[in-house]
Scaffold this active site. Structure first.
Site, PDB file in Angstrom:
ATOM      1  N   GLY A 191       0.831  -1.063   0.040  1.00  0.00           N
ATOM      2  CA  GLY A 191      -0.061   0.052  -0.223  1.00  0.00           C
ATOM      3  C   GLY A 191       0.760   1.172   0.137  1.00  0.00           C
ATOM      4  CD  GLN A 228       3.823   5.572   2.453  1.00  0.00           C
ATOM      5  OE1 GLN A 228       2.715   5.253   1.985  1.00  0.00           O
ATOM      6  NE2 GLN A 228       4.915   5.229   2.698  1.00  0.00           N
ATOM      7  CB  CYS A 275       6.582   2.098   6.595  1.00  0.00           C
ATOM      8  SG  CYS A 275       6.003   3.375   5.937  1.00  0.00           S
ATOM      9  CG  LEU A 276       6.706   1.497   0.509  1.00  0.00           C
ATOM     10  CD1 LEU A 276       6.095   1.690  -0.951  1.00  0.00           C
ATOM     11  CD2 LEU A 276       7.880   0.151  -0.195  1.00  0.00           C
ATOM     12  CG  HIS A 299       0.979   0.608   7.607  1.00  0.00           C
ATOM     13  ND1 HIS A 299       2.121   0.425   8.430  1.00  0.00           N
ATOM     14  CD2 HIS A 299       1.463   1.549   6.789  1.00  0.00           C
ATOM     15  CE1 HIS A 299       3.192   0.803   7.797  1.00  0.00           C
ATOM     16  NE2 HIS A 299       2.665   1.757   6.761  1.00  0.00           N
ATOM     17  CD  GLU A 300      -0.448   1.787   3.215  1.00  0.00           C
ATOM     18  OE1 GLU A 300      -0.113   3.059   2.964  1.00  0.00           O
ATOM     19  OE2 GLU A 300       0.472   0.981   3.197  1.00  0.00           O
ATOM     20  CG  HIS A 313       1.334   6.760   5.879  1.00  0.00           C
ATOM     21  ND1 HIS A 313       2.596   6.968   6.316  1.00  0.00           N
ATOM     22  CD2 HIS A 313       1.502   5.259   5.603  1.00  0.00           C
ATOM     23  CE1 HIS A 313       3.496   6.025   6.363  1.00  0.00           C
ATOM     24  NE2 HIS A 313       2.994   4.974   5.762  1.00  0.00           N
TER      25      HIS A 313
HETATM   26 ZN    ZN Z   1       3.759   2.896   5.549  1.00  0.00          ZN
END
Ligand code: ZN
Length: 177
Positions: free
Chosen positions: A49, A54, A94-95, A136-137, A140
Site C-alpha cells: 500500500g 508518501q 513501511c516504504l 497502517h495506510e 499516514h
Molecule cells: Zn507506511
C-alpha cells in the site's frame, strides 16, 4: 505516469495531517495523474500500500492491495472505526522507513468508510491482515507512522528481523521481573 520519489522518515510531509479531497476534484486530470503515479510507484516499490503523503502529496488518498479485492483499491477520504477491543500484534514495514520491521498492536476488526475514485461511497468491514494494512495506510493521512505505535523493543533491521522475529515477538509478551 511516473514513478515518484518516496518520502523517507524525517521528511516533514510524513508528519502533516493530509487534506480532505473535495469530490469535485475527482474528475480532474491532476487527480487522475496522482492516482496513476501512486499505482506505478507502489508497484515499482513492491509495497502492499501507499498513502499520498508518501509521494509528497498531502491529500487523503490511499492505495492498497488486500485480499478482499482483486488488485489495488483506491480510497479517498477514508475513515476507520475499530469494531473490537481485541488487538493483534504483527510485524509491519513501511516504504518510508526502509530496511526495518516492527511489531505493532492494532484492532483486529474495523469498519472503513470513504469514497472510491468514481465518487461512490463505500462502507466495509475488514479483519486480520487487511485490517492491519488499512490502518497502517490511513495512519499516514494523520501524520502517524507505524514506528510511533511500535514497542521500541519490537523494532528490528530487516536481516535481524528475518533471523529473530519469533524471539522478538516472544520478548514482547514476556513480563519482566
Ligand atoms: Zn507506511
Amino acid at each position: 505516469m511516473a514513478i515518484r520519489k518516496i518520502a523517507k522518515l524525517g521528511h516533514p510531509i510524513l508528519r502533516k495531517k493530509a487534506e480532505l479531497v473535495p469530490l469535485s476534484a475527482l474528475q480532474t486530470e491532476s487527480f487522475k495523474r496522482i492516482l496513476s503515479d501512486m499505482l506505478e510507484t507502489v508497484l515499482d516499490a513492491d509495497g502492499a500500500g501507499l498513502a499520498a503523503p508518501q509521494i509528497h502529496i498531502s491529500k487523503r488518498i490511499v492505495i492498497l492491495d488486500i485480499d478482499e479485492f482483486d488488485g489495488f483499491q483506491v480510497w479517498i477520504n477514508p475513515q476507520i472505526t475499530p469494531l473490537t477491543d481485541e488487538h493483534i500484534v504483527t510485524f509491519e514495514g513501511c516504504l518510508s522507513v526502509p530496511g526495518m520491521r516492527g511489531a505493532v498492536a492494532r484492532p483486529d476488526h474495523i469498519r472503513v468508510t470513504g469514497q472510491h475514485p468514481t465518487g461512490d461511497s463505500f462502507d466495509i468491514e475488514l479483519e486480520g491482515y487487511s485490517a492491519i494494512v488499512a490502518q497502517h495506510e490511513c495512519d499516514h493521512l494523520d501524520g502517524i507512522l507505524y514506528i510511533d505505535r511500535a514497542d521500541p523493543r519490537g523494532l528490528a533491521f530487516m536481516s535481524e528481523y528475518k533471523k529473530y522475529s519469533s524471539i522478538i515477538m516472544e520478548s514482547l509478551f514476556t513480563e519482566e521481573e
